[in-house]
Design an enzyme around this catalytic site. Structure first.
Site, PDB file in Angstrom:
ATOM      1  N   ARG A  62       0.837  -1.209   0.000  1.00  0.00           N
ATOM      2  CA  ARG A  62       0.000   0.000   0.000  1.00  0.00           C
ATOM      3  C   ARG A  62       0.868   1.253   0.000  1.00  0.00           C
ATOM      4  NH1 ARG A  62      -5.480  -1.531   3.332  1.00  0.00           N
ATOM      5  NH2 ARG A  62      -5.479  -3.728   2.700  1.00  0.00           N
ATOM      6  N   ARG A 119       1.758   0.997  10.351  1.00  0.00           N
ATOM      7  CA  ARG A 119       1.364   1.362   8.986  1.00  0.00           C
ATOM      8  C   ARG A 119       2.607   1.346   8.101  1.00  0.00           C
ATOM      9  NH1 ARG A 119      -3.372   3.616   7.522  1.00  0.00           N
ATOM     10  NH2 ARG A 119      -3.844   4.052   9.694  1.00  0.00           N
ATOM     11  N   GLU A 149      -7.554  -0.347  14.730  1.00  0.00           N
ATOM     12  CA  GLU A 149      -8.134  -1.300  13.797  1.00  0.00           C
ATOM     13  C   GLU A 149      -7.121  -2.369  13.410  1.00  0.00           C
ATOM     14  OE1 GLU A 149      -9.320   0.047   9.765  1.00  0.00           O
ATOM     15  OE2 GLU A 149      -8.605  -1.993   9.335  1.00  0.00           O
ATOM     16  N   SER A 152     -11.034  -6.071   9.418  1.00  0.00           N
ATOM     17  CA  SER A 152     -12.136  -5.384   8.763  1.00  0.00           C
ATOM     18  C   SER A 152     -12.991  -6.431   8.052  1.00  0.00           C
ATOM     19  CB  SER A 152     -11.523  -4.420   7.765  1.00  0.00           C
ATOM     20  OG  SER A 152     -12.433  -3.446   7.413  1.00  0.00           O
ATOM     21  N   ARG A 160       1.237  -5.390  11.923  1.00  0.00           N
ATOM     22  CA  ARG A 160       0.430  -4.529  12.791  1.00  0.00           C
ATOM     23  C   ARG A 160       0.004  -5.248  14.076  1.00  0.00           C
ATOM     24  NH1 ARG A 160      -4.619  -0.797  10.946  1.00  0.00           N
ATOM     25  NH2 ARG A 160      -2.966   0.164   9.714  1.00  0.00           N
TER      26      ARG A 160
HETATM   27  N1  LIG Z   1      -0.359  -0.014   5.708  1.00  0.00           N
HETATM   28  C1  LIG Z   1      -0.626  -1.041   6.530  1.00  0.00           C
HETATM   29  N2  LIG Z   1       0.357  -1.537   7.306  1.00  0.00           N
HETATM   30  C2  LIG Z   1       0.131  -2.593   8.133  1.00  0.00           C
HETATM   31  N3  LIG Z   1      -1.068  -3.203   8.241  1.00  0.00           N
HETATM   32  C3  LIG Z   1      -2.074  -2.733   7.468  1.00  0.00           C
HETATM   33  C4  LIG Z   1      -1.920  -1.645   6.583  1.00  0.00           C
HETATM   34  N4  LIG Z   1      -3.118  -1.412   5.953  1.00  0.00           N
HETATM   35  C5  LIG Z   1      -3.969  -2.337   6.446  1.00  0.00           C
HETATM   36  N5  LIG Z   1      -3.355  -3.126   7.336  1.00  0.00           N
HETATM   37  C6  LIG Z   1      -3.945  -4.254   8.069  1.00  0.00           C
HETATM   38  O1  LIG Z   1      -4.785  -4.983   7.179  1.00  0.00           O
HETATM   39  C7  LIG Z   1      -6.092  -5.069   7.732  1.00  0.00           C
HETATM   40  C8  LIG Z   1      -7.120  -5.138   6.621  1.00  0.00           C
HETATM   41  O2  LIG Z   1      -6.980  -4.004   5.785  1.00  0.00           O
HETATM   42  S1  LIG Z   1      -8.318  -3.337   5.296  1.00  0.00           S
HETATM   43  O3  LIG Z   1      -7.983  -2.480   4.218  1.00  0.00           O
HETATM   44  O4  LIG Z   1      -8.939  -2.758   6.438  1.00  0.00           O
HETATM   45  N6  LIG Z   1      -9.286  -4.512   4.793  1.00  0.00           N
HETATM   46  C9  LIG Z   1      -8.937  -5.402   3.853  1.00  0.00           C
HETATM   47  O5  LIG Z   1      -7.882  -5.354   3.252  1.00  0.00           O
HETATM   48  C10 LIG Z   1      -9.960  -6.511   3.632  1.00  0.00           C
HETATM   49  N7  LIG Z   1      -9.584  -7.289   2.475  1.00  0.00           N
HETATM   50  C11 LIG Z   1     -10.032  -7.382   4.877  1.00  0.00           C
HETATM   51  O6  LIG Z   1      -8.761  -7.850   5.239  1.00  0.00           O
HETATM   52  C12 LIG Z   1      -6.204  -3.834   8.594  1.00  0.00           C
HETATM   53  O7  LIG Z   1      -7.230  -3.984   9.551  1.00  0.00           O
HETATM   54  C13 LIG Z   1      -4.817  -3.796   9.226  1.00  0.00           C
HETATM   55  O8  LIG Z   1      -4.715  -4.744  10.274  1.00  0.00           O
END
Ligand SMILES: Nc1ncnc2c1ncn2[C@@H]1O[C@H](COS(=O)(=O)NC(=O)[C@@H](N)CO)[C@@H](O)[C@H]1O
Length: 423
Positions: free
Chosen positions: A258, A273, A347, A350, A388
């Site tokens: 991301r 993050r 969080e 999700s 995370r």
């Molecule tokens: N940049 C990031 N760095 C670390 N963990 C992350 C990051 N972005 C998301 N996550 C983790 O990934 C989980 C799911 O991301 S989400 O966008 O909320 N949801 C999804 O991707 C859905 N597909 C369910 O997993 C988050 O709750 C968090 O625990």
């Protein structure tokens, strides 16, 4: 994506969804283009019918009449061809708009603008009470020599991470535990790539809209997905499944990438993050039935809660409001896990139910009991996402001497150890 017939017959409900989800789309404009396209198609069909009728007259015509009839046929063919560009343009335009139309939120979803309007449903677990001054994630990691943020920043820049020694083994233990746990609950384990074709991001609903978050590979028709939801959602794209093949339930581990473009300045320290992380994703394709979908929603939520309970972590479940659930969701709950150093829930999971909104744009269909081809329903939830989850795991389970209590569930993956680290 919603069915255009549904939009025509329920414009009010769709406009309400547009409003409460804050999606910038004009449904009246979409319906105008739809009507123009229907008119165009009817004109072309009428001309084709006339052309076919005309063609039937040619063999029966007298030599004098024949040239006129043949010319008429050619003129009609030209007129039909001349309408083609307008037909294509209207179809493309309509599809681009349809891809943006939000799904109808479930009646239980609170109306709101952003995550501040999410509603806490319940809290589980006991918050830790330390008899010592607790350390935060970075101090715990560096205290044990389990991370090297400076060095990895030289290699990969900000929002990167590197875990060392038992820190690295702990991350993998958490992943293995989640994969084994979900396999034990009947989910088919997948280990998948994050390298995807761009259309898979349209299929999942990330595009249009989320382009800013996705790494694109220069010169390649490939991008890096931010969640295994993307590749897994397209595994059966365009296929016709049979009702007895459903439900399909996967737990897919993959890298997740991301850009975090919109998060400047937030969570820049440590593991919360980062640009590349690893996630075990629960993903379900089920029959097009809301009761079944809601049952799977509870199942996916329950799995994630059971994993957090096995990790002995306090958490809360919140229901996302209309402004914080994304266009495609019918229903969405976040699970937030307690982070002592921040004294707040963050969080970590999700959970979403999307009805047939994702399946329609993916071309994910099955033949139901009556032999009718219908779009499936899809759901997803985080199983576990590292690194995370290591933040609450390390901080909640830290001991006065900086070592870490290992929850029973993880010990089989850590050589049976009950404590990690050196005092
Ligand atoms: N940049 C990031 N760095 C670390 N963990 C992350 C990051 N972005 C998301 N996550 C983790 O990934 C989980 C799911 O991301 S989400 O966008 O909320 N949801 C999804 O991707 C859905 N597909 C369910 O997993 C988050 O709750 C968090 O625990």
């Amino acid at each position: 994506m919603l069915d255009i017939k549904f939009i025509r017959e329920n414009a009010g409900a769709v406009k309400h969804a547009v409003e409460v989800k804050g999606v910038p789309i004009d449904i009246d404009e979409l319906l105008r283009i739809d009507r123009e396209l229907v008119d165009l198609k009817q004109r072309v069909e009428a001309m084709q019918a006339e052309r076919n009728a005309n063609a039937k007259l040619v063999p029966k015509a007298t030599p004098e009449e024949r040239p006129t009839l043949i010319q008429r046929g050619k003129d009609l063919a030209e007129e039909i061809k001349a309408l083609d560009p307008a037909l294509r343009a209207h179809e493309d335009n309509l599809r681009q708009l349809l891809l943006r139309v939000p799904n109808i939120p479930h009646a239980s979803v609170p109306v709101g603008k952003d995550d501040n309007d999410n509603v806490e449903l319940r809290r589980e677990g006991t918050l830790p009470a330390f008899e010592f001054t607790p350390r935060d994630q970075v101090d715990l990691l560096e205290g044990q020599g389990w991370s090297d943020f400076e060095r990895v920043a030289r290699v990969s820049g900000s929002r990167s991470y590197l875990l060392k020694g038992e820190g690295a083994l702990l991350e993998m233990a958490v992943q293995m535990f989640a994969m084994s746990f979900l396999a034990g609950r009947g989910f088919t384990p997948l280990s998948t790539t994050a390298l995807v074709r761009p259309e898979t991001l349209v299929n999942s609903g990330h595009f249009p809209g989320d382009e800013e978050s996705v790494y694109k590979l220069e010169g390649d028709e490939l991008m890096l997905a931010g969640t295994a939801e993307v590749p897994v959602n397209s595994l059966y794209a365009g296929e016709q499944l049979s009702a007895d093949q459903l439900p399909l339930a996967f737990s897919a581990i993959s890298g997740a990438f991301r850009r975090e473009a919109g998060s400047a300045g937030r969570d820049v320290r440590g593991l919360i993050r980062v640009h590349e992380f690893r996630k075990v994703e629960q993903y379900v394709i089920c029959r097009a039935d809301e009761q079944e979908g809601l049952k799977w929603f509870e199942t996916l939520l329950g799995n994630a809660e059971a994993i957090l309970q096995a990790l002995e972590l306090p958490y809360r479940v919140v229901q996302n409001c209309t402004g914080d659930m994304g266009a495609g969701k019918v229903l969405m709950y976040d699970i937030e896990t307690w982070v002592p150093s921040e004294q707040k829930y963050r969080e970590t999971h999700s959970c979403s139910y999307l009805g047939d909104w994702q399946a329609r744009r993916t071309g994910l269909r099955y033949r139901d009991e009556n032999g009718k081809l219908v779009y499936a329903h899809t759901l997803n939830n985080t199983g576990i996402a590292t690194p995370r989850i290591l933040v609450p795991l390390l901080e909640n389970h830290q001991r006065a001497d900086g070592t870490i209590h290992v929850p029973e569930a993880l010990r089989p993956y850590l050589g049976g150890k009950a404590v990690l680290g050196q005092p």
